[in-house]
Design a protein around this motif. Structure first.
Motif, PDB file in Angstrom:
ATOM      1  N   LEU A 236       0.834  -1.239   0.039  1.00  0.00           N
ATOM      2  CA  LEU A 236       0.022   0.064   0.141  1.00  0.00           C
ATOM      3  C   LEU A 236       0.936   1.278   0.033  1.00  0.00           C
ATOM      4  O   LEU A 236       1.751   1.346   0.921  1.00  0.00           O
ATOM      5  CB  LEU A 236      -0.964   0.091   1.351  1.00  0.00           C
ATOM      6  CG  LEU A 236      -1.608  -1.229   1.556  1.00  0.00           C
ATOM      7  CD1 LEU A 236      -2.757  -0.816   2.897  1.00  0.00           C
ATOM      8  CD2 LEU A 236      -2.553  -1.514   0.376  1.00  0.00           C
ATOM      9  N   GLN A 238       1.194   5.518  -0.904  1.00  0.00           N
ATOM     10  CA  GLN A 238       0.550   6.889  -1.223  1.00  0.00           C
ATOM     11  C   GLN A 238       0.672   7.307  -2.839  1.00  0.00           C
ATOM     12  O   GLN A 238       1.517   6.546  -3.379  1.00  0.00           O
ATOM     13  CB  GLN A 238       1.515   8.218  -0.558  1.00  0.00           C
ATOM     14  CG  GLN A 238       1.383   8.011   1.090  1.00  0.00           C
ATOM     15  CD  GLN A 238      -0.059   8.264   1.679  1.00  0.00           C
ATOM     16  OE1 GLN A 238      -0.841   8.555   1.146  1.00  0.00           O
ATOM     17  NE2 GLN A 238      -0.040   7.786   2.986  1.00  0.00           N
ATOM     18  N   ARG A 297      -3.138   4.099  -1.786  1.00  0.00           N
ATOM     19  CA  ARG A 297      -3.814   4.188  -0.662  1.00  0.00           C
ATOM     20  C   ARG A 297      -5.037   5.036  -0.845  1.00  0.00           C
ATOM     21  O   ARG A 297      -5.051   5.927  -1.450  1.00  0.00           O
ATOM     22  CB  ARG A 297      -3.018   4.879   0.615  1.00  0.00           C
ATOM     23  CG  ARG A 297      -2.055   3.979   0.987  1.00  0.00           C
ATOM     24  CD  ARG A 297      -1.486   5.027   2.264  1.00  0.00           C
ATOM     25  NE  ARG A 297      -0.652   4.046   3.048  1.00  0.00           N
ATOM     26  CZ  ARG A 297      -0.400   2.855   3.728  1.00  0.00           C
ATOM     27  NH1 ARG A 297      -1.649   2.706   4.133  1.00  0.00           N
ATOM     28  NH2 ARG A 297       0.536   2.363   4.398  1.00  0.00           N
ATOM     29  N   ARG A 308     -10.302   0.133   3.600  1.00  0.00           N
ATOM     30  CA  ARG A 308      -8.860   0.292   4.228  1.00  0.00           C
ATOM     31  C   ARG A 308      -8.666  -1.087   4.901  1.00  0.00           C
ATOM     32  O   ARG A 308      -7.599  -1.598   4.805  1.00  0.00           O
ATOM     33  CB  ARG A 308      -8.989   1.511   5.458  1.00  0.00           C
ATOM     34  CG  ARG A 308      -8.144   2.635   4.744  1.00  0.00           C
ATOM     35  CD  ARG A 308      -7.988   3.384   5.633  1.00  0.00           C
ATOM     36  NE  ARG A 308      -8.702   3.796   6.679  1.00  0.00           N
ATOM     37  CZ  ARG A 308      -9.823   4.657   6.855  1.00  0.00           C
ATOM     38  NH1 ARG A 308     -10.138   5.477   5.610  1.00  0.00           N
ATOM     39  NH2 ARG A 308     -10.710   4.697   7.835  1.00  0.00           N
TER      40      ARG A 308
END
Ligand code: AMP
Ligand code: MG
Length: 316
Positions: A236, A238, A297, A308
């Motif tokens: 995961l 950004q 993400r 999530r």
């Protein structure tokens, strides 16, 4: 060989055959609004034992008992507090599971020996008809081998359980795509044990403040951290770090970014419901084909809590 029947072709024949399998102590996978369930008579210890064997599921992981209505739920629990009444009135049929004290008629194996039981009324007409026709209480965990990604199509079910179960009813892709929210109502408290399509905010609008999972009876047994896990390495990252993790052997799973340098870029919708609906099929498709799945993400807010949670478990 597992028998496959298509719901739209002959719903009456599907119902008769599926009910016959479950009443006879067999295993039938069927669609719900969340994911495909692997159904057996929840009140028949031998039939339930076959679920654990077919899935390779640890005996410590309790099953959700699917019922057709509130009366069906009240039959398998020992207490029906006002919070149960209020949550059922608002969210059933639907993707909300309630954990309550267990009635004596529910065998130990179904609840992994706990004195509580998880119950839910699925928002799928065929599923409810089947539950009624099969005796009123159907244990139905996701119809996949333990630790694999949950199935959202009949084809996914067959990929893992062909030959291990009697029957699959094909009702097309499921609407929600991830497992139900699980809420404990034990000890006079309301606690969210597993996030799902019914959000904390929606629950709190009905019953006031909702606690987090804790220890003791409010824990969530069987929620192993690596539960919804593909074979590929899942990272995961950004959005801004996607390019740093790129490679021709890797697939990117995105909802906003358009990264370069990946062997494959698979896009999911940018809203939480659309994302949840497509997530498991996307993971299955990418898994096996790519060594690494790099996931952009998702936002940190409440609306994305369930997605999530599932991504976090796939990545561990
Ligand atoms: P699933 O894997 O979707 O069939 O969901 C089953 C999950 O529901 C389990 O792994 C537990 O986390 C939860 N659950 C089922 N029964 C109970 C129970 N009696 N107490 C607490 N959590 C439960
Ligand atoms: Mg499961």
């Amino acid at each position: 060989m597992t028998e496959l029947l298509e719901l739209s072709l002959d719903p009456v024949a599907c119902l008769e055959r599926a009910a016959e399998v479950i009443r006879g102590g067999g295993l039938c996978a069927f669609p719900t609004e969340t994911v495909y369930g692997l159904g057996a008579n929840a009140l028949d210890a031998e039939a339930v034992a076959r679920i654990f064997a077919a899935k390779g599921r640890p005996a410590t992981n309790p099953l959700i008992v699917h019922v057709a209505d509130v009366a069906g739920a009240q039959r398998v629990v020992k207490a029906w507090p006002p919070a149960a009444e209020a949550l059922a009135a608002r969210f059933w049929p639907g993707p909300l599971t309630l954990v309550l004290p267990r009635a004596d008629m529910v065998p130990d194996i179904t609840t992994a020996g706990l004195d509580s039981v998880a119950v839910r009324v699925p928002d799928h007409a065929f599923a409810r008809d089947l539950i009624r026709a099969a005796g009123g209480a159907v244990a139905a965990p996701s119809a996949n081998r333990s630790t694999a990604v949950s199935p959202t199509t009949a084809q996914h079910v067959l990929e893992e359980l062909d030959g291990r179960i009697e029957l699959v009813i094909d009702g097309g892709p499921t609407r929600v795509g991830i497992e139900s929210s699980v809420v404990s109502l034990l000890d006079g408290e309301v606690r969210l044990l597993r996030p799902g399509d019914v959000s904390r905010a929606q629950l709190e609008a009905v019953v006031g403040p909702v606690g987090a999972k804790g220890t003791g009876p409010a824990r969530s047994p069987g929620m192993m951290s690596r539960h919804y896990a593909p074979q590929a390495e899942v990272r995961l990252v950004q959005s801004s770090d996607l390019s740093a993790h790129a490679g021709r052997e890797a697939a990117a799973l995105v909802h906003r970014a358009s990264p370069e340098g990946y062997g494959c870029v698979r896009r999911l919708p940018g809203d939480p419901a659309g994302y949840a609906k497509g997530l498991y099929a996307a993971l299955r498709e990418l898994d096996g084909a790519w060594q690494r799945i790099v996931v952009e993400r998702v936002p940190d807010d409440e609306a994305w809590a369930a997605v999530r949670d599932r991504l976090g478990r796939a990545a561990r």
